[in-house]
Write an enzyme that holds these catalytic residues in place. Sequence first.
Site, PDB file in Angstrom:
ATOM      1  N   ASP A  34       0.841  -1.201   0.000  1.00  0.00           N
ATOM      2  CA  ASP A  34       0.000   0.000   0.000  1.00  0.00           C
ATOM      3  C   ASP A  34       0.870   1.242   0.000  1.00  0.00           C
ATOM      4  O   ASP A  34       0.560   2.252  -0.623  1.00  0.00           O
ATOM      5  CB  ASP A  34      -0.878   0.037   1.267  1.00  0.00           C
ATOM      6  CG  ASP A  34      -1.986  -0.991   1.177  1.00  0.00           C
ATOM      7  OD1 ASP A  34      -2.069  -1.675   0.140  1.00  0.00           O
ATOM      8  OD2 ASP A  34      -2.747  -1.104   2.159  1.00  0.00           O
ATOM      9  N   GLU A 113     -23.932 -19.239 -13.133  1.00  0.00           N
ATOM     10  CA  GLU A 113     -23.213 -18.135 -12.485  1.00  0.00           C
ATOM     11  C   GLU A 113     -23.791 -17.890 -11.101  1.00  0.00           C
ATOM     12  O   GLU A 113     -24.930 -18.261 -10.824  1.00  0.00           O
ATOM     13  CB  GLU A 113     -23.413 -16.840 -13.295  1.00  0.00           C
ATOM     14  CG  GLU A 113     -22.853 -16.902 -14.667  1.00  0.00           C
ATOM     15  CD  GLU A 113     -23.372 -15.759 -15.533  1.00  0.00           C
ATOM     16  OE1 GLU A 113     -23.881 -14.757 -14.990  1.00  0.00           O
ATOM     17  OE2 GLU A 113     -23.265 -15.888 -16.764  1.00  0.00           O
ATOM     18  N   LYS A 115     -25.566 -15.678  -8.371  1.00  0.00           N
ATOM     19  CA  LYS A 115     -26.528 -14.576  -8.438  1.00  0.00           C
ATOM     20  C   LYS A 115     -26.189 -13.588  -7.322  1.00  0.00           C
ATOM     21  O   LYS A 115     -26.446 -13.842  -6.145  1.00  0.00           O
ATOM     22  CB  LYS A 115     -27.962 -15.101  -8.290  1.00  0.00           C
ATOM     23  CG  LYS A 115     -28.993 -14.012  -8.450  1.00  0.00           C
ATOM     24  CD  LYS A 115     -30.394 -14.579  -8.458  1.00  0.00           C
ATOM     25  CE  LYS A 115     -31.469 -13.531  -8.658  1.00  0.00           C
ATOM     26  NZ  LYS A 115     -31.266 -12.248  -8.068  1.00  0.00           N
ATOM     27  N   ASP A 117     -26.197 -10.552  -4.831  1.00  0.00           N
ATOM     28  CA  ASP A 117     -27.277  -9.848  -4.156  1.00  0.00           C
ATOM     29  C   ASP A 117     -26.842  -8.404  -3.927  1.00  0.00           C
ATOM     30  O   ASP A 117     -26.301  -8.052  -2.881  1.00  0.00           O
ATOM     31  CB  ASP A 117     -27.569 -10.540  -2.812  1.00  0.00           C
ATOM     32  CG  ASP A 117     -28.888 -10.086  -2.235  1.00  0.00           C
ATOM     33  OD1 ASP A 117     -29.629  -9.374  -2.934  1.00  0.00           O
ATOM     34  OD2 ASP A 117     -29.175 -10.445  -1.083  1.00  0.00           O
ATOM     35  N   ARG A 136     -30.989   0.326 -12.622  1.00  0.00           N
ATOM     36  CA  ARG A 136     -32.113  -0.283 -13.329  1.00  0.00           C
ATOM     37  C   ARG A 136     -33.324   0.651 -13.413  1.00  0.00           C
ATOM     38  O   ARG A 136     -33.971   0.759 -14.440  1.00  0.00           O
ATOM     39  CB  ARG A 136     -32.550  -1.568 -12.626  1.00  0.00           C
ATOM     40  CG  ARG A 136     -33.792  -2.176 -13.271  1.00  0.00           C
ATOM     41  CD  ARG A 136     -34.553  -3.050 -12.294  1.00  0.00           C
ATOM     42  NE  ARG A 136     -33.705  -4.141 -11.884  1.00  0.00           N
ATOM     43  CZ  ARG A 136     -33.437  -5.195 -12.649  1.00  0.00           C
ATOM     44  NH1 ARG A 136     -33.971  -5.279 -13.841  1.00  0.00           N
ATOM     45  NH2 ARG A 136     -32.651  -6.141 -12.221  1.00  0.00           N
ATOM     46  N   TYR A 224     -21.790  -9.363 -15.593  1.00  0.00           N
ATOM     47  CA  TYR A 224     -22.287 -10.663 -16.037  1.00  0.00           C
ATOM     48  C   TYR A 224     -23.081 -10.647 -17.333  1.00  0.00           C
ATOM     49  O   TYR A 224     -23.683 -11.649 -17.695  1.00  0.00           O
ATOM     50  CB  TYR A 224     -23.117 -11.312 -14.933  1.00  0.00           C
ATOM     51  CG  TYR A 224     -24.154 -10.402 -14.307  1.00  0.00           C
ATOM     52  CD1 TYR A 224     -25.209  -9.880 -15.040  1.00  0.00           C
ATOM     53  CD2 TYR A 224     -24.062 -10.066 -12.951  1.00  0.00           C
ATOM     54  CE1 TYR A 224     -26.146  -9.046 -14.468  1.00  0.00           C
ATOM     55  CE2 TYR A 224     -25.008  -9.239 -12.367  1.00  0.00           C
ATOM     56  CZ  TYR A 224     -26.044  -8.735 -13.131  1.00  0.00           C
ATOM     57  OH  TYR A 224     -26.958  -7.913 -12.561  1.00  0.00           O
ATOM     58  N   LYS A 311     -33.270 -19.428  -6.794  1.00  0.00           N
ATOM     59  CA  LYS A 311     -32.929 -18.719  -5.548  1.00  0.00           C
ATOM     60  C   LYS A 311     -32.802 -19.690  -4.376  1.00  0.00           C
ATOM     61  O   LYS A 311     -33.616 -20.610  -4.235  1.00  0.00           O
ATOM     62  CB  LYS A 311     -34.001 -17.677  -5.236  1.00  0.00           C
ATOM     63  CG  LYS A 311     -34.162 -16.651  -6.377  1.00  0.00           C
ATOM     64  CD  LYS A 311     -33.894 -15.253  -5.971  1.00  0.00           C
ATOM     65  CE  LYS A 311     -35.028 -14.632  -5.244  1.00  0.00           C
ATOM     66  NZ  LYS A 311     -34.852 -13.194  -5.044  1.00  0.00           N
ATOM     67  N   CYS A 405     -34.648   3.836  31.925  1.00  0.00           N
ATOM     68  CA  CYS A 405     -33.406   3.175  31.550  1.00  0.00           C
ATOM     69  C   CYS A 405     -33.183   1.923  32.416  1.00  0.00           C
ATOM     70  O   CYS A 405     -33.251   2.007  33.646  1.00  0.00           O
ATOM     71  CB  CYS A 405     -32.245   4.150  31.722  1.00  0.00           C
ATOM     72  SG  CYS A 405     -30.645   3.392  31.415  1.00  0.00           S
ATOM     73  N   CYS A 408     -29.936   2.809  34.718  1.00  0.00           N
ATOM     74  CA  CYS A 408     -29.838   3.864  35.734  1.00  0.00           C
ATOM     75  C   CYS A 408     -31.194   4.376  36.189  1.00  0.00           C
ATOM     76  O   CYS A 408     -31.277   5.218  37.071  1.00  0.00           O
ATOM     77  CB  CYS A 408     -28.983   5.017  35.214  1.00  0.00           C
ATOM     78  SG  CYS A 408     -29.806   5.995  33.956  1.00  0.00           S
ATOM     79  N   CYS A 423     -31.452   7.253  26.688  1.00  0.00           N
ATOM     80  CA  CYS A 423     -31.311   7.605  28.092  1.00  0.00           C
ATOM     81  C   CYS A 423     -30.482   8.871  28.101  1.00  0.00           C
ATOM     82  O   CYS A 423     -29.385   8.917  27.552  1.00  0.00           O
ATOM     83  CB  CYS A 423     -30.581   6.484  28.838  1.00  0.00           C
ATOM     84  SG  CYS A 423     -30.019   7.027  30.465  1.00  0.00           S
ATOM     85  N   CYS A 429     -25.025   7.418  33.794  1.00  0.00           N
ATOM     86  CA  CYS A 429     -25.560   6.087  33.462  1.00  0.00           C
ATOM     87  C   CYS A 429     -24.362   5.163  33.188  1.00  0.00           C
ATOM     88  O   CYS A 429     -23.574   5.418  32.274  1.00  0.00           O
ATOM     89  CB  CYS A 429     -26.460   6.212  32.239  1.00  0.00           C
ATOM     90  SG  CYS A 429     -27.124   4.652  31.675  1.00  0.00           S
TER      91      CYS A 429
HETATM   92  S1  IVH Z   1     -28.308 -11.724 -15.914  1.00  0.00           S
HETATM   93  C1  IVH Z   1     -31.646 -10.285 -18.952  1.00  0.00           C
HETATM   94  N1  IVH Z   1     -26.663 -12.677 -14.154  1.00  0.00           N
HETATM   95  O1  IVH Z   1     -30.529 -10.595 -10.572  1.00  0.00           O
HETATM   96  C2  IVH Z   1     -31.104 -10.702 -17.638  1.00  0.00           C
HETATM   97  N2  IVH Z   1     -28.361 -11.218 -13.392  1.00  0.00           N
HETATM   98  O2  IVH Z   1     -33.728 -11.013 -11.095  1.00  0.00           O
HETATM   99  C3  IVH Z   1     -29.832 -10.095 -17.277  1.00  0.00           C
HETATM  100  N3  IVH Z   1     -28.233 -10.729 -10.986  1.00  0.00           N
HETATM  101  O3  IVH Z   1     -31.680  -8.257 -12.918  1.00  0.00           O
HETATM  102  C4  IVH Z   1     -29.389 -10.404 -15.905  1.00  0.00           C
HETATM  103  N4  IVH Z   1     -26.480 -11.943 -10.554  1.00  0.00           N
HETATM  104  O4  IVH Z   1     -29.832  -7.582 -11.132  1.00  0.00           O
HETATM  105  C5  IVH Z   1     -27.736 -11.904 -14.355  1.00  0.00           C
HETATM  106  N5  IVH Z   1     -25.075 -13.558 -12.718  1.00  0.00           N
HETATM  107  C6  IVH Z   1     -26.125 -12.780 -12.918  1.00  0.00           C
HETATM  108  C7  IVH Z   1     -26.747 -12.078 -11.884  1.00  0.00           C
HETATM  109  C8  IVH Z   1     -27.870 -11.293 -12.149  1.00  0.00           C
HETATM  110  C9  IVH Z   1     -27.374 -11.119 -10.049  1.00  0.00           C
HETATM  111  C10 IVH Z   1     -29.368  -9.831 -10.704  1.00  0.00           C
HETATM  112  C11 IVH Z   1     -29.657  -8.813 -11.772  1.00  0.00           C
HETATM  113  C12 IVH Z   1     -30.928  -9.280 -12.402  1.00  0.00           C
HETATM  114  C13 IVH Z   1     -31.587  -9.982 -11.258  1.00  0.00           C
HETATM  115  C14 IVH Z   1     -32.533 -11.042 -11.752  1.00  0.00           C
END
Ligand code: IVH
Length: 681
Positions: A34, A113, A115, A117, A136, A224, A311, A405, A408, A423, A429
Site C-alpha cells: 500500500d 453463475e 446470483k 445480491d 435499473r 455478467y 434462488k 433506563c 440507571c 437515556c 448512566c
Molecule cells: S443476468 C436479462 N446474471 O438478478 C437478464 N443477473 O432477477 C440479465 N443478478 O436483474 C441479468 N447476478 O440484477 C444476471 N449472474 C447474474 C446475476 C444477475 C445477479 C441480478 C440482476 C438481475 C436480477 C434477476
Amino acid sequence: MDIRQVEKRIDELIEQLNLHNHNYYVLDQPTITDFEFDTMLQELNCLEKEYPALLRFDSPTQRVGGEIIKSFKQVKHTYPMLSLGNTYSEEELKDFDSRIQKLIVDDFEYVCELKYDGVAIGLTYENGVLMQAVTRGDGVQGDDVTANVKTIRSIPLQLKGDYPEKFEIRGEIILPHAGFEKMNNERIEIGEEAFANPRNAASGSLKMQDSKEVAHRPLDCYLYFLLGENLPYNSHYENLLKAKEWGFKISNYMVKCSNLDDVFDFINYWNKERTKLGFDIDGIVIKVNDYQQWKQLGFTAKSPRWAIAYKFKAEKAISTLLSIDFQVGRTGTVTPVANLRPVQLAGTVVKRASLYNVDFIQNMDIRIGDLVYVEKGGEIIPKIVGVLIDKRSDNTNCFEFISTCPECGSELIRKDGEAAYFCQNENSCPPQIKGKLSHFIHRKAMNIDSLGEGKIEMLFDNALLNDAADLYDLNYENLIGLEKIIESGDDKKQKKLSFQEKTVANILNGIEKSKSVGFERVLFALGIRYVGETVAKKLAIHYQNIDNLMLASVDDLITVDEIGEKIAESIIAFFANKKNILIIDRLRAKGLQFAMFTEAVDLISNVLEGKSFVVSGVFEQFSRDELKLAIEQNGGKNIASISSKTDYVLAGEKMGQEKRKKAETLKIPIISIVDFLEMVR
Ligand code: IVH
C-alpha cells in the site's frame, strides 16, 4: 522536467497505478505494498496539481470523487433492463430445462453463475472509455450514477485490448461482508443507524449525492452480461471471458454445463459454500450460452426465456421469544435484543436476534412467549422475520417499550423523527460512562492500548474512573494490587484480574503517551454524538483549536465540509453541557492537545500578503484544504467566517445563500476559482 517529460511521467504513473489497481481490486492479487502505491499516487497528484492541463480522465486520482449531484439525471436504457424469471423449486428448474429442450433442436450448453445480491448497474463504454453508469430504475429508464460509480476501484475507467467501439456491460454492485461490517461499526460508533444488510448499504451508497463519500464506501462490482452490436463472439461465456481481458471483474466461478445434473451440482455446491465467499449471493443464474439460441427462445413480457434464477431458500428456524433485553450504548441509545430458545440455524446455534427498535417490534406485533421465525441471510446477525400468530397463547400482552433506563432508571426519551429511545443521563448512566471511556481509549482515538474494556470496568467499579479526565489522575498507589474476578467467554469461566507492577507501569505509560495524540483524535475521543473520525478531522482542520470550535454557531458549523445540521446541533449541545466543559478544562490542564500543530508553511510567494480569505462551497478540482494551503503558501490568511475584516470570499459551488448575502452586504468581493488562480499565478 520540461512539459514533455512531465507528460511522460504522468503516463507512466497512470499506467502503473491502473495496473496495480487492477491487480488489487479485480484480481485480488496485489504485487506491491500500500505504501508503494500511495507514494506513486502522491507523486501523480502533485504533478497533476502543478500541471492541471495534463490531468487525464482515467487517472486513478479521479477515483476520489468530488462531484456533488442534487438529483440524478434520468436516462433511458438503450436496451431495456429486464429481470429474470426466478424459482425456488427444483421442479420448476426441470420444467425450464424441458421447455428449452423442446424449443431447441440442436445441442446447447448452460452457463451457471452466482446470483449476486446487490444493485444492478449498466455501464456504457465508448472507445474503451466509461461514459455512463445507469441503475435499473423501472427497467426502461434509470438514474445516471456515473460520478459515484467512477469511484469504484474495480470498474475500469479505460479498457485494455481489443474491445468493441461501443457496448454496454451489466453487472451488480455489491458490498463485501468485511467492508459492510467495518462501515456499519463506524456508523454505530458515530451514532448513525446501521444498514440492515449489504444490499441496502450498496444501494444507499450509490444514491449518495456526494461522490467523495461514495469513494469511502468499499463497493465492488461483478459484471455478467454484455450488450452491443459488435461483440467478439456469438456466445455469452466466451464474451465474458473476453471482457475479463478488457479489465472487468468477471467471476472465476462461472461454469459451462452440458446437462441439468451438472447444473444441480453447481447449485448444491454453492448453497453450502456460499458462506465462504465473503459477499452475499442469493442464488444461481442459469443461462443458455449461445446467442443464436437466445434468439430462438426469445422473451416473455418481463424476462428472457433463455435464463432463469434459482434462488436459495433463506435458512429459517422456529424458536420461542423468551425475553427482550435492552442494551444501552455509549450515546444512550437503547436497543432491544431478543433472547430466544437456542435453535440450530445455518450451522450455528442462535440464541439472540436483533430487534432493531420499537417500530420493528410493534409493526410485527412481536410478543414475549411467541413462536417466531428466525432467518439468517448470509453471515449477518439473525433476525426475526415473522410471528406464528395462530400458535400464540391467550395470555400474551402487546409489547410496550420500557419507559425508564434499565441501567440507571432515568426516564427515556424519543426525539421526533427518530426510531430509537435514549437515556439522557449521559454523565452518570454506567454503560454510557464505560462506553465513553472505552471510546476515549480506542485505537483510533487516544490509543491507550494498555487499557481495555475489562480494565475500564474494573477502574469504574473501584470508583477510580468516572470520566476521561479521571484517567490522567490515576497513579501508582491507587492502581497497584487492584483485583477483580471477571467472567469471560460463553461458559462464563472465572478469571482473576490483578494489577502488578508491570501492568501498572504499562497503563500509566500508555496514558502519558496519549498526551501527544493530535487534536483531531482528541476531538474524536471526546465522543460527541455524530462526530466520527472523519468529521472530527474536518472540524479540527477547519477550526484549528477547541476554542474556535466552541464559539462556532450552527450556521458557521454547517459551512464545514460534510457537517449538516444534525451534527452541528449535536456539537452545540455537547459544549452547552457544563460537565463536558469541565472535563475539557481538566484534560487541557493535564496537557492534552486541544489545538492543531501549526506547521510553518513554506512560502511560495507573498502576493496575498495582508489579505484575508474565506473559502466557501465546493470546488471541482481542489479540496478546500488545498486552497487554504495555497492561500497561506502565498502569504495570505484564512479566516473561518465572513466579517468586515475579510478581503475576499473564494466561492465554489453550493456556497450557502446566507454567506453570499453577508458578503454582498459587507461589499466583500466574491471571487471564483479562476480569479483566484489568476491572483496566485
Ligand atoms: S443476468 C436479462 N446474471 O438478478 C437478464 N443477473 O432477477 C440479465 N443478478 O436483474 C441479468 N447476478 O440484477 C444476471 N449472474 C447474474 C446475476 C444477475 C445477479 C441480478 C440482476 C438481475 C436480477 C434477476
